[in-house]
Design a protein around this motif. Sequence first.
Motif, PDB file in Angstrom:
ATOM      1  N   GLY A   1       0.870  -1.098   0.057  1.00 19.39           N
ATOM      2  CA  GLY A   1      -0.107   0.005  -0.137  1.00 19.39           C
ATOM      3  C   GLY A   1       0.961   1.218   0.014  1.00 19.39           C
ATOM      4  O   GLY A   1       2.050   1.240  -0.334  1.00 19.39           O
ATOM      5  N   THR A   2       0.504   2.247   0.483  1.00 19.09           N
ATOM      6  CA  THR A   2       1.227   3.567   0.658  1.00 19.09           C
ATOM      7  C   THR A   2       2.420   3.042   1.523  1.00 19.09           C
ATOM      8  O   THR A   2       3.632   3.496   1.108  1.00 19.09           O
ATOM      9  N   SER A   3       2.575   2.467   2.596  1.00 19.23           N
ATOM     10  CA  SER A   3       3.432   1.907   3.330  1.00 19.23           C
ATOM     11  C   SER A   3       3.439   0.103   2.953  1.00 19.23           C
ATOM     12  O   SER A   3       2.481  -0.310   2.264  1.00 19.23           O
ATOM     13  N   GLY A   4       3.979  -0.489   3.578  1.00 19.60           N
ATOM     14  CA  GLY A   4       4.061  -1.828   3.132  1.00 19.60           C
ATOM     15  C   GLY A   4       4.688  -2.876   4.133  1.00 19.60           C
ATOM     16  O   GLY A   4       5.286  -2.233   5.247  1.00 19.60           O
ATOM     17  N   TRP A   5       4.628  -3.990   4.115  1.00 18.10           N
ATOM     18  CA  TRP A   5       5.346  -5.057   4.977  1.00 18.10           C
ATOM     19  C   TRP A   5       5.500  -6.371   4.660  1.00 18.10           C
ATOM     20  O   TRP A   5       4.561  -6.629   3.587  1.00 18.10           O
ATOM     21  N   ILE A   6       6.265  -7.254   4.997  1.00 17.67           N
ATOM     22  CA  ILE A   6       6.169  -8.637   5.037  1.00 17.67           C
ATOM     23  C   ILE A   6       5.926  -9.179   6.486  1.00 17.67           C
ATOM     24  O   ILE A   6       6.369  -8.814   7.392  1.00 17.67           O
ATOM     25  N   ALA A   7       4.961 -10.078   6.661  1.00 15.13           N
ATOM     26  CA  ALA A   7       4.720 -10.561   7.963  1.00 15.13           C
ATOM     27  C   ALA A   7       4.032 -12.150   7.617  1.00 15.13           C
ATOM     28  O   ALA A   7       3.797 -12.504   6.728  1.00 15.13           O
ATOM     29  N   PHE A   8       3.945 -12.704   9.100  1.00 18.08           N
ATOM     30  CA  PHE A   8       3.659 -13.948   9.231  1.00 18.08           C
ATOM     31  C   PHE A   8       3.189 -14.162  10.667  1.00 18.08           C
ATOM     32  O   PHE A   8       3.825 -13.385  11.589  1.00 18.08           O
ATOM     33  N   THR A   9       2.185 -15.251  10.838  1.00 21.12           N
ATOM     34  CA  THR A   9       1.949 -15.557  12.479  1.00 21.12           C
ATOM     35  C   THR A   9       2.895 -16.509  13.027  1.00 21.12           C
ATOM     36  O   THR A   9       3.308 -17.337  12.228  1.00 21.12           O
ATOM     37  N   SER A  10       3.374 -16.145  14.307  1.00 25.22           N
ATOM     38  CA  SER A  10       4.560 -17.407  14.847  1.00 25.22           C
ATOM     39  C   SER A  10       4.416 -17.200  16.223  1.00 25.22           C
ATOM     40  O   SER A  10       3.625 -16.744  17.045  1.00 25.22           O
ATOM     41  N   SER A  11       4.883 -18.489  16.715  1.00 20.98           N
ATOM     42  CA  SER A  11       4.713 -18.692  18.299  1.00 20.98           C
ATOM     43  C   SER A  11       6.008 -18.011  18.955  1.00 20.98           C
ATOM     44  O   SER A  11       6.158 -18.113  20.276  1.00 20.98           O
ATOM     45  N   GLU A  12       6.907 -17.363  18.028  1.00 15.79           N
ATOM     46  CA  GLU A  12       8.067 -16.668  18.766  1.00 15.79           C
ATOM     47  C   GLU A  12       8.029 -15.196  18.210  1.00 15.79           C
ATOM     48  O   GLU A  12       7.335 -14.770  17.502  1.00 15.79           O
ATOM     49  N   ARG A  13       8.770 -14.304  19.137  1.00 13.64           N
ATOM     50  CA  ARG A  13       8.943 -13.143  18.684  1.00 13.64           C
ATOM     51  C   ARG A  13      10.110 -12.869  17.705  1.00 13.64           C
ATOM     52  O   ARG A  13      10.884 -13.837  17.283  1.00 13.64           O
ATOM     53  N   ALA A  14      10.221 -11.857  16.834  1.00 12.68           N
ATOM     54  CA  ALA A  14      10.968 -11.582  15.857  1.00 12.68           C
ATOM     55  C   ALA A  14      12.401 -11.182  16.399  1.00 12.68           C
ATOM     56  O   ALA A  14      12.402 -10.858  17.456  1.00 12.68           O
ATOM     57  N   SER A  15      13.263 -10.930  15.465  1.00  8.90           N
ATOM     58  CA  SER A  15      14.834 -10.468  15.832  1.00  8.90           C
ATOM     59  C   SER A  15      14.501  -8.914  15.884  1.00  8.90           C
ATOM     60  O   SER A  15      14.660  -8.374  14.637  1.00  8.90           O
ATOM     61  N   ALA A  16      14.350  -8.070  17.053  1.00  8.67           N
ATOM     62  CA  ALA A  16      14.348  -6.887  16.847  1.00  8.67           C
ATOM     63  C   ALA A  16      15.946  -6.176  16.202  1.00  8.67           C
ATOM     64  O   ALA A  16      15.750  -5.189  15.474  1.00  8.67           O
ATOM     65  N   GLU A  17      16.713  -6.760  16.607  1.00  7.12           N
ATOM     66  CA  GLU A  17      18.164  -6.332  16.382  1.00  7.12           C
ATOM     67  C   GLU A  17      18.514  -6.159  14.698  1.00  7.12           C
ATOM     68  O   GLU A  17      19.109  -5.509  14.174  1.00  7.12           O
ATOM     69  N   GLN A  18      17.554  -7.074  14.045  1.00  6.21           N
ATOM     70  CA  GLN A  18      17.541  -7.195  12.489  1.00  6.21           C
ATOM     71  C   GLN A  18      16.575  -6.282  12.153  1.00  6.21           C
ATOM     72  O   GLN A  18      16.279  -6.533  10.474  1.00  6.21           O
ATOM     73  N   GLY A  19      15.831  -5.295  12.597  1.00  8.85           N
ATOM     74  CA  GLY A  19      14.967  -4.488  11.903  1.00  8.85           C
ATOM     75  C   GLY A  19      13.509  -5.183  11.925  1.00  8.85           C
ATOM     76  O   GLY A  19      12.829  -4.522  11.236  1.00  8.85           O
ATOM     77  N   ALA A  20      13.261  -6.180  12.713  1.00  9.81           N
ATOM     78  CA  ALA A  20      11.882  -6.858  12.362  1.00  9.81           C
ATOM     79  C   ALA A  20      11.153  -6.405  13.607  1.00  9.81           C
ATOM     80  O   ALA A  20      11.651  -6.246  14.789  1.00  9.81           O
ATOM     81  N   PHE A  21       9.945  -6.157  13.634  1.00 12.75           N
ATOM     82  CA  PHE A  21       9.029  -6.167  14.572  1.00 12.75           C
ATOM     83  C   PHE A  21       8.232  -7.278  15.267  1.00 12.75           C
ATOM     84  O   PHE A  21       8.210  -8.228  14.432  1.00 12.75           O
ATOM     85  N   THR A  22       7.843  -7.232  16.362  1.00 10.68           N
ATOM     86  CA  THR A  22       6.918  -8.297  16.973  1.00 10.68           C
ATOM     87  C   THR A  22       5.538  -7.726  17.409  1.00 10.68           C
ATOM     88  O   THR A  22       5.599  -6.627  18.266  1.00 10.68           O
ATOM     89  N   LEU A  23       4.435  -7.982  16.787  1.00 19.40           N
ATOM     90  CA  LEU A  23       3.242  -7.366  17.298  1.00 19.40           C
ATOM     91  C   LEU A  23       2.516  -8.419  18.029  1.00 19.40           C
ATOM     92  O   LEU A  23       2.686  -9.587  17.593  1.00 19.40           O
ATOM     93  N   ALA A  24       1.546  -8.347  18.876  1.00 21.17           N
ATOM     94  CA  ALA A  24       0.810  -9.014  19.690  1.00 21.17           C
ATOM     95  C   ALA A  24      -0.290  -9.459  18.737  1.00 21.17           C
ATOM     96  O   ALA A  24      -0.978  -8.659  18.097  1.00 21.17           O
ATOM     97  N   HIS A  25      -0.357 -10.861  18.413  1.00 21.01           N
ATOM     98  CA  HIS A  25      -1.456 -11.637  17.725  1.00 21.01           C
ATOM     99  C   HIS A  25      -2.871 -11.327  18.616  1.00 21.01           C
ATOM    100  O   HIS A  25      -2.645 -11.462  19.679  1.00 21.01           O
ATOM    101  N   PRO A  26      -3.799 -11.209  18.075  1.00 18.77           N
ATOM    102  CA  PRO A  26      -5.138 -11.204  18.817  1.00 18.77           C
ATOM    103  C   PRO A  26      -5.179 -12.435  19.882  1.00 18.77           C
ATOM    104  O   PRO A  26      -5.766 -12.446  20.843  1.00 18.77           O
ATOM    105  N   LYS A  27      -4.699 -13.650  19.284  1.00 16.64           N
ATOM    106  CA  LYS A  27      -4.669 -14.859  20.261  1.00 16.64           C
ATOM    107  C   LYS A  27      -3.562 -14.928  21.369  1.00 16.64           C
ATOM    108  O   LYS A  27      -2.405 -14.675  20.750  1.00 16.64           O
ATOM    109  N   ASN A  28      -3.942 -14.946  22.456  1.00 14.97           N
ATOM    110  CA  ASN A  28      -2.633 -15.191  23.499  1.00 14.97           C
ATOM    111  C   ASN A  28      -1.523 -16.039  23.020  1.00 14.97           C
ATOM    112  O   ASN A  28      -2.162 -17.194  22.695  1.00 14.97           O
ATOM    113  N   GLY A  29      -0.527 -15.691  23.263  1.00 14.55           N
ATOM    114  CA  GLY A  29       0.616 -16.637  23.082  1.00 14.55           C
ATOM    115  C   GLY A  29       1.159 -16.667  21.528  1.00 14.55           C
ATOM    116  O   GLY A  29       2.062 -17.487  21.227  1.00 14.55           O
TER     117      GLY A  29
END
Length: 498
Positions: free
Chosen positions: A266-294
Amino acid sequence: MTTDNLWLAFDIGTTATKAALLTNEGVIIRSVSKEYPLYAAEGGVVEQNAEDWWKAAIEACRELLQDRDADKIAHIAITGQMQDVILVDAAANSVYPVILYSDTRARAEADEINQKIGADRLRDLTGNEQDAGSLLAKLLWLMRHQPAVLASAHHLLLGAADFIALKMTGRAVTDSTTAATTGLMNLHERATLDHAVFQEIGITGVGALLPKISSGGTEIGKLSDVAAALLGIKASIPVHHGPGDAGAATLGAGSGEAGRVYAYLGTSGWIAFTSSERASAEQGAFTLAHPKNGAYIQIAPLLTAGGNLEWVRDLFGDDDYDTMIAKALQRPPSSLLYLPYLSGERSPFRDPMARGAFIGLNIRTHKEDCYRAVLEGVVFAYRQCMDTLLKTPVDTLVITGGGTRSQLWCQLFADITQIPVAIAADAENVGVRGAVLAARVASGDLTTYAVEGYFPVKMTLQPDPQYASHFDRQYLRFQALYPALRSTFAEMTEPQSE
């Protein structure tokens, strides 16, 4: 498919608000969008007027319905842009321009906070690096530069959907996905940071302004009489606060359960997927809370994706995107490169001072070559985000968002990444479909986000190997450019306005 008990869904974006009418199965009956301006100024200032969002929602809803189907609406779902500073009074009126996610005025404050609190500690608490886009930094900036505004606020909302939900129900609520983008939420506990952290930073009193945090899709209240009259629908309809736009798009693209990677263009953009693990913040990736706990959403966001195309169109005065893209791709691939960092970047590196650049212009360069370089540069940025975020190769990349209107540009994604590209059917509406899906799961109507038949694909594009080696060479050059220019960008960026 039933056309009774319909969903009215809103997606409050950066450039426009969308209202859509959907069935329970996620089928879009029709949708309407209303645009509004964005205000940018020197020093990294990027703002909007929250009242424009509400006005657009009203106008879009009335045009959407036009005396049709209003009596069939049984539920409302809302999603929208995240990581905003939205200050409102007790009457739910905005008291200051919205400071958007892409605003970088608080660079000095971000550096100070990371030194004072510790970048590692903040990353552990919030799940992400806290830079100039963080609400921690922006609130400290407001505390110093606009203390009277903060003192006059009754609520601090964190995303555009929060504001619309407040207008509709009178309740100040945010969703955990949006809250995870701000730096104000403890990611593990999915609750507001301890007030002692706010005190350490110097933003005392802010905690009392924050909205309640709920899981995306939660029913937060009923539509008020006043809001119903403005929208032209009946009162007391249940209102569901969906996950913020990246979360809603993740669900709507079919990536709400682990195993499917997608790109939003879109105007901005992203690559994303659902995971049971956090992303690596040191490599420029973000971790968002999924609506499902855990569960988490791992995301590599691009501050400016399709917005680059809008910029170059305006620069050369061409109005027709399809014609511009067609002309661009009629030109042969060349060595010209473009860096798409018009407003800085967030992934795979965080640098609010990064800027756009053409590299390799010569006397034979046509404007169509520049168009092609912009299209390619955006795709190279997506490829770099994929390389950063993904530990294993993917067999197909699903693409959603308004950029999918151009099959030619989507084909370029396949050619540059050498991965088959699946264009989501009705790709521009994955956000509203995801908001509805979140609401249905939250209400207990569904037990999974992987609903069979909910995520149709319009077409799948196979990569053309003709220029694969050329694109691989260009990609290596692309990767080398930002590190080489980083110090120059820092020297060129205007100092923060006082």
